[in-house]
Design a protein around this motif. Structure first.
Motif, PDB file in Angstrom:
ATOM      1  N   ARG A  10      -5.526   6.634  -3.072  1.00  0.00           N
ATOM      2  CA  ARG A  10      -6.481   5.624  -2.623  1.00  0.00           C
ATOM      3  C   ARG A  10      -5.910   4.207  -2.725  1.00  0.00           C
ATOM      4  NH1 ARG A  10     -10.895   8.902  -5.166  1.00  0.00           N
ATOM      5  NH2 ARG A  10     -10.323   7.962  -7.147  1.00  0.00           N
ATOM      6  N   PHE A  11      -6.379   3.347  -1.854  1.00  0.00           N
ATOM      7  CA  PHE A  11      -6.094   1.928  -1.972  1.00  0.00           C
ATOM      8  C   PHE A  11      -7.336   1.157  -1.546  1.00  0.00           C
ATOM      9  CE2 PHE A  11      -5.898   0.462   2.428  1.00  0.00           C
ATOM     10  CZ  PHE A  11      -5.783   1.654   3.127  1.00  0.00           C
ATOM     11  N   ILE A  25       0.825  -1.218   0.000  1.00  0.00           N
ATOM     12  CA  ILE A  25       0.000   0.000   0.000  1.00  0.00           C
ATOM     13  C   ILE A  25       0.857   1.265   0.000  1.00  0.00           C
ATOM     14  CG2 ILE A  25      -1.670   1.340   1.330  1.00  0.00           C
ATOM     15  CD1 ILE A  25      -2.719  -1.311   2.479  1.00  0.00           C
ATOM     16  N   ASN A  41       3.875   2.620  -2.991  1.00  0.00           N
ATOM     17  CA  ASN A  41       3.410   3.066  -4.299  1.00  0.00           C
ATOM     18  C   ASN A  41       2.776   4.446  -4.259  1.00  0.00           C
ATOM     19  OD1 ASN A  41       4.367   0.970  -5.739  1.00  0.00           O
ATOM     20  ND2 ASN A  41       2.391   0.168  -6.379  1.00  0.00           N
ATOM     21  N   VAL A  42       2.177   4.798  -3.138  1.00  0.00           N
ATOM     22  CA  VAL A  42       1.591   6.131  -3.033  1.00  0.00           C
ATOM     23  C   VAL A  42       2.672   7.171  -2.752  1.00  0.00           C
ATOM     24  CG1 VAL A  42       0.031   7.603  -1.700  1.00  0.00           C
ATOM     25  CG2 VAL A  42      -0.665   5.272  -2.339  1.00  0.00           C
ATOM     26  N   TRP A  48      -5.366  -7.549  -3.667  1.00  0.00           N
ATOM     27  CA  TRP A  48      -4.425  -6.611  -4.277  1.00  0.00           C
ATOM     28  C   TRP A  48      -4.908  -5.217  -3.880  1.00  0.00           C
ATOM     29  CZ3 TRP A  48      -3.968  -5.306 -10.213  1.00  0.00           C
ATOM     30  CH2 TRP A  48      -2.873  -4.468 -10.413  1.00  0.00           C
ATOM     31  N   ALA A  49      -4.153  -4.551  -3.032  1.00  0.00           N
ATOM     32  CA  ALA A  49      -4.582  -3.241  -2.545  1.00  0.00           C
ATOM     33  C   ALA A  49      -4.534  -2.193  -3.654  1.00  0.00           C
ATOM     34  CB  ALA A  49      -3.712  -2.794  -1.378  1.00  0.00           C
ATOM     35  N   GLU A  50      -3.750  -2.415  -4.657  1.00  0.00           N
ATOM     36  CA  GLU A  50      -3.595  -1.561  -5.823  1.00  0.00           C
ATOM     37  C   GLU A  50      -3.678  -0.067  -5.493  1.00  0.00           C
ATOM     38  OE1 GLU A  50      -6.369  -1.486  -8.955  1.00  0.00           O
ATOM     39  OE2 GLU A  50      -4.834  -1.157 -10.447  1.00  0.00           O
ATOM     40  N   PRO A  51      -2.720   0.425  -4.758  1.00  0.00           N
ATOM     41  CA  PRO A  51      -2.746   1.840  -4.417  1.00  0.00           C
ATOM     42  C   PRO A  51      -2.553   2.721  -5.649  1.00  0.00           C
ATOM     43  CG  PRO A  51      -0.658   0.853  -3.794  1.00  0.00           C
ATOM     44  CD  PRO A  51      -1.540  -0.262  -4.259  1.00  0.00           C
ATOM     45  N   ASP A  52      -3.285   3.815  -5.671  1.00  0.00           N
ATOM     46  CA  ASP A  52      -3.188   4.755  -6.779  1.00  0.00           C
ATOM     47  C   ASP A  52      -2.403   5.975  -6.312  1.00  0.00           C
ATOM     48  OD1 ASP A  52      -3.788   6.248  -9.167  1.00  0.00           O
ATOM     49  OD2 ASP A  52      -5.283   7.301  -7.976  1.00  0.00           O
ATOM     50  N   SER A  89     -12.580   1.510  -2.500  1.00  0.00           N
ATOM     51  CA  SER A  89     -11.438   1.198  -3.349  1.00  0.00           C
ATOM     52  C   SER A  89     -10.389   2.282  -3.188  1.00  0.00           C
ATOM     53  CB  SER A  89     -11.866   1.125  -4.799  1.00  0.00           C
ATOM     54  OG  SER A  89     -10.754   1.001  -5.639  1.00  0.00           O
ATOM     55  N   GLY A  98     -10.448  -0.339   2.487  1.00  0.00           N
ATOM     56  CA  GLY A  98      -9.766   0.659   1.660  1.00  0.00           C
ATOM     57  C   GLY A  98      -9.586   1.955   2.412  1.00  0.00           C
TER      58      GLY A  98
END
Lengths: 478, 428
Positions: free
Chosen positions: A399-400, A248, A251-252, A390-394, B428, A425
């Motif tokens: 956001r995650f 998490i 990546n942010v 998959w937290a897929e942080p943006d 999300s 999230g």
């Protein structure tokens, strides 16, 4: 260990009188892999040999810098000549708002060494991998109803070299290890469907010593997944261990604190408050065994520790050479040829990419929260998240979010029943006044662990939105 | 080529050339690989392979029959991207950038245009000798709206085998719509949370077909006893109007190939046929182990990557509902739009789908815009709860990338139309 490949210097020697500024980043990598199906070796690979270089030219064009870049696997005279021609062509089209970028010169200071080579792996890669695979399987011996359904371990031995028109010539070796183990729990009288815990990690060394303890944990998570209950619904105190935070936080922060975001009017604002008072976060390019650690960055600037957040406020950004010039700063040694898409490519195919500002290893220092059990004691009703799909942080929004693959309800300061399903999230970094993970930090544990590109202890977050199909949790927070 | 508000970046990917050798040791496959095609490199890789084989024991013959495909296959676009030239590509990128940034509040935008001419040879000792040239084009736009300290983005991309005609899919109207999408997200409401009716847009339906369902049909997971779908082969898993296929032979498909990396021709493989789970995706090893035939799904990311069972273009076939009928049928719930990602769970059969935005559905009408959401739940329950699938007029195959474990990213197509079911929706 022999001297690392000096491919960059050999390519630089072929550039003749090419006008500067230019730099050459080269890699020679050898990769070895073992893939297991259950307890059987189904595939061995290696050596997988890749040798290549990236040539970058910086040309002054209309008050800006035209960046010409071409990568190649052909170090011959003809190959280098073709790369130069392509790079010169692209430099005429490309524009970047730097005026006088300065490439680093000379040799990095001696004594700033960082440990990023597993010596046993380097000297005997196939034997080391076979030993690790055997130790992995041995760690599951005698465990009834649990099996590693598949696993793989991949080791890459990389010789990186950098040379440039300012006289820099540097080479160093490093090792990368990727491990993947899917542990399945099955059987028993209840007829429940099997459960799985899927472990992945990327690091610098093969270390089989913790495998017995890890296998015990993975087996327990897989078994607990079989009879996990529903995740509660609502705003819930959440405990996140380093394994989850590693997917998490980095990546942010790498985007928000990168000068590329600053140049484009995105990312954090200087000196703004982004975390709780007393919170310090650094990006450490010299952390031993850090996957992003190296003596110099991918432009040849010496690595160092960078204080990103000091006492909860933005302190320092991440600069490479070009963004430093464009923004009137100095490179922080953060020029990295990484990929946000393919983690393994980030550490062994760097020559195919241009440098951009990026983080090395994000370090959240130990706090006074104590052991994991002591952190949990601070929660009356909440959840411990052991794994997110998959937290897929943006990076842009901060956001995650992702599905809880396995977690545990916390009741009255103790771990209680396992839970599964639903999503958790939030936002890692938010503008002032908005809730975020760093601003809602309640407890920082005392035992940091290095996982991927994060070193952090376990953290307790005051509350995060959880969407499960279980009854709401009590919303009281400590 | 990437143009954003501050910089223009153009570069050619390195002409990576190399070879992977694979041989059967009697008990396992052994591989070596090397970049470069010079004799020294090739001999070295061959010797490494031979030394490993010499150390192995004798055992059984390799699993399954070897492919014997012979032929040359070429995308052969009528308007190749290389004919556009750097100047032409730059002009297109600049024009799209202008379309994006003409919309108020769009303070930052990025336009990317990539194309690759990929050549693959496959040869084996059984006589296979085949060549394919795959011309792939991918373009994407990301406008970012910023106002009062809040930033939101929208995104759109296209990808296919072909040439310049692919760029026609990003028109001025499309670009402006994406920018308006980013702008409108500045005032989007928070998404709903909990178990509810969900209407997936075509791209999200495709991501479900690929990530949530398709990964469980890769037969290497069967051989590992690691697929929740394996015991259900031949059984009904969804409504009679549900059909899911993997098709690597779709002309122009982003995930299409002429033959796979074991030399087997690509094909259309039904996975679910009228509600019944009928097939899995195979390489020669899994086909041999499970008494099936290879389906042309063995793929390597490149010569450095491992050959796995992988999907190509995976999609839910159209039904016969209109969009309005599906919204009315949903009555209350949420429309999920602009997929971001999905995550597989081959053994557990759980799903995770993330979208950038959506709309509430209230009293059978599409109402408020809501921000990013994640969808979760049991795949089998989701299949059982499917109540309708839109007709072919909405069908779309999106261009995605899929990894297996760490890395090994491959182009894959994910497609479908609007699909109505029920699932957990959360943050999300």
């Amino acid at each position: 260990m022999s001297a690392p490949s000096d491919l960059a210097v050999r390519v630089a020697d072929r550039l003749g009188g090419l006008a500067g500024p230019w730099d050459v980043f080269a890699e020679r990598s050898r990769r070895f892999e073992i893939h297991l199906n259950g307890l059987t070796v189904e595939l061995t690979r290696g050596p997988i040999v890749l040798e290549g270089y990236g040539l970058r030219l910086l040309r002054a064009i209309d008050g800006q810098t035209g960046i010409g870049y071409q990568a190649s696997t052909d170090p011959s005279d003809e190959g280098v000549r073709a790369a130069v021609e392509d790079a010169e062509k692209f430099a005429r089209f490309n524009q970047f708002p730097a005026q006088h970028p300065e490439l680093p010169s000379g040799r990095p200071p001696v004594g700033t060494g960082v440990t990023i080579v597993d010596p046993a792996l380097w000297s005997n890669p196939s034997g080391s991998l076979e030993g690790f695979a055997a130790a992995l399987l041995a760690a599951f011996e005698g465990r009834n109803g649990v099996v590693p359904s598949f696993s793989s371990v991949k080791a890459t031995l990389v010789e990186t070299s950098i040379a440039n028109s300012a006289g820099l010539a540097h080479a160093y070796p490093h090792t990368v290890v990727e491990t993947e183990v899917a542990v399945k729990a099955f059987g028993g009288p209840e007829g429940r469907p099997p459960g799985e815990y899927w472990f992945t990690n990327i690091g610098r060394r093969l270390d089989s010593r913790p495998l017995p303890a890890l296998a015990a944990d993975w087996s327990r998570f897989a078994e607990d997944a079989r009879h996990a209950g529903s995740t509660p619904n609502g705003e819930v105190p959440v405990v996140l261990p380093p394994e989850v935070l590693a997917g998490i936080v980095p990546n942010v922060l790498r985007f928000q604190f990168g000068a590329a975001a600053r140049l484009r009017g995105l990312g954090v604002e200087s000196a703004s408050s982004v975390g709780i008072e007393g919170l310090d976060i650094v990006d450490d390019g010299l952390l031993d065994w850090g996957i992003g650690s190296s003596p110099v960055d991918d432009e040849g600037t010496p690595q160092r520790r960078r204080g990103l957040i000091s006492n909860g406020k933005v302190s320092e950004l991440l600069f490479d050479v070009l963004h430093a010039d464009a923004l009137g700063a100095k490179s922080t040694g953060s020029g990295a040829r990484t990929s946000g898409i393919d983690p393994s490519a980030s550490v062994s195919r760097k020559f195919t990419r241009r440098p951009m500002p990026d983080a090395s290893t994000i370090v959240i220092p130990a706090g006074d929260g104590g052991t994991d059990a002591e952190v949990i004691e601070q929660v009356d009703d909440g959840i411990w998240v052991q794994q997110i799909g998959w937290a897929e942080p943006d990076g842009l929004s901060g956001r995650f979010g992702g599905e809880i693959r396995i977690g545990y309800r916390i009741r009255h300061g103790k771990l209680a029943e396992p839970v599964r399903g639903g999503t958790v999230g939030g936002v890692v970094v938010a503008r002032e006044g908005a809730p975020s993970l760093l601003r809602d930090l309640l407890v920082v544990g005392s035992r940091p662990e290095l996982v991927g590109s994060l070193s952090s202890p376990t953290l307790l977050i005051r509350s995060l939105p959880v969407s499960g199909d279980g009854p709401p949790a009590a919303t009281a927070t400590p | 080529m990437t143009l954003d508000s501050k910089s223009l970046s153009t570069a050619a990917s390195p002409p990576l050339r190399g070879v992977v050798f694979r041989a059967w040791s009697g008990t396992r496959w052994v591989e070596t690989a090397v970049s470069g095609l010079d004799e020294r490199a090739l001999v070295g890789a061959g010797e490494s392979l031979e030394s490993q084989l010499a150390a192995g024991r004798s055992g059984s013959p390799p699993p399954g029959p070897s492919a014997t495909t012979v032929g040359s296959f070429d995308t052969a676009p009528r308007r190749p991207m290389r004919d556009l030239g750097t100047e032409g590509a730059l002009a297109w990128v600049r024009e799209v950038f202008r379309w994006l940034t003409d919309v108020p509040t769009i303070k930052f935008a990025r336009v990317s245009l990539n194309w690759a001419d990929e050549e693959r040879y496959y040869l084996n000792t059984a006589g296979a000798n085949c060549f394919q040239r795959l011309n792939r084009v991918h373009a994407g736009v990301v406008p970012v709206a910023i106002e009062n300290g809040r930033s939101e983005f929208d995104a759109y991309s296209i990808g296919r085998l072909g040439g310049q005609e692919a760029l026609d899919d990003i028109s001025e109207a499309t670009a402006r719509r994406v920018s308006e999408g980013a702008r409108s997200l500045l005032t989007a409401k928070a998404p709903p949370s909990g178990l509810m009716n969900v209407l997936l847009d075509p791209g999200t339906t495709g991501t479900f077909a690929h990530e949530s369902f398709g990964h469980g049909t890769e037969a290497d997971q069967f051989v590992r006893n690691r697929s929740y779908l394996q015991p259900l082969l031949g059984q009904t898993v969804g409504p009679e109007f549900l059909t899911i296929v993997d098709d690597g032979s779709i002309p122009g498909g982003w995930g299409s190939i002429y033959f796979d990396d074991e030399g087997h021709r690509s094909q259309r493989t039904p996975l679910v046929d009228r509600g019944r789970f009928v097939g899995a995706l195979h390489d020669r090893g899994t086909a041999f182990a499970l008494g099936a035939t290879p389906t042309g799904n063995t793929r390597r990311a490149d010569f450095l990557g491992q050959a796995f069972v992988r999907m190509t273009n995976t999609s839910v076939e159209p039904g016969d509902w209109s969009f309005d009928e599906l919204v009315s049928e949903a009555r209350d719930g949420v429309l999920l739009e602009r997929w971001v990602s999905g995550m597989e769970d081959p053994l557990g059969g759980r799903m995770q789908l993330k979208v950038l935005k959506g709309h509430r559905i209230e009293n059978g009408k599409v109402t408020d815009l809501v921000s990013a959401m994640a969808l979760s739940g049991s795949v089998l329950q989701f299949l059982r709860d499917i109540r309708g699938i839109a007709s072919a007029e909405h069908r779309y195959i999106d261009a995605g990338f899929c990894g297996k474990g760490y890395g090994d990213m491959l182009p894959v197509g994910d497609g479908g139309t609007y699909l109505l079911s029920r699932a957990l929706v959360g943050p999300s």
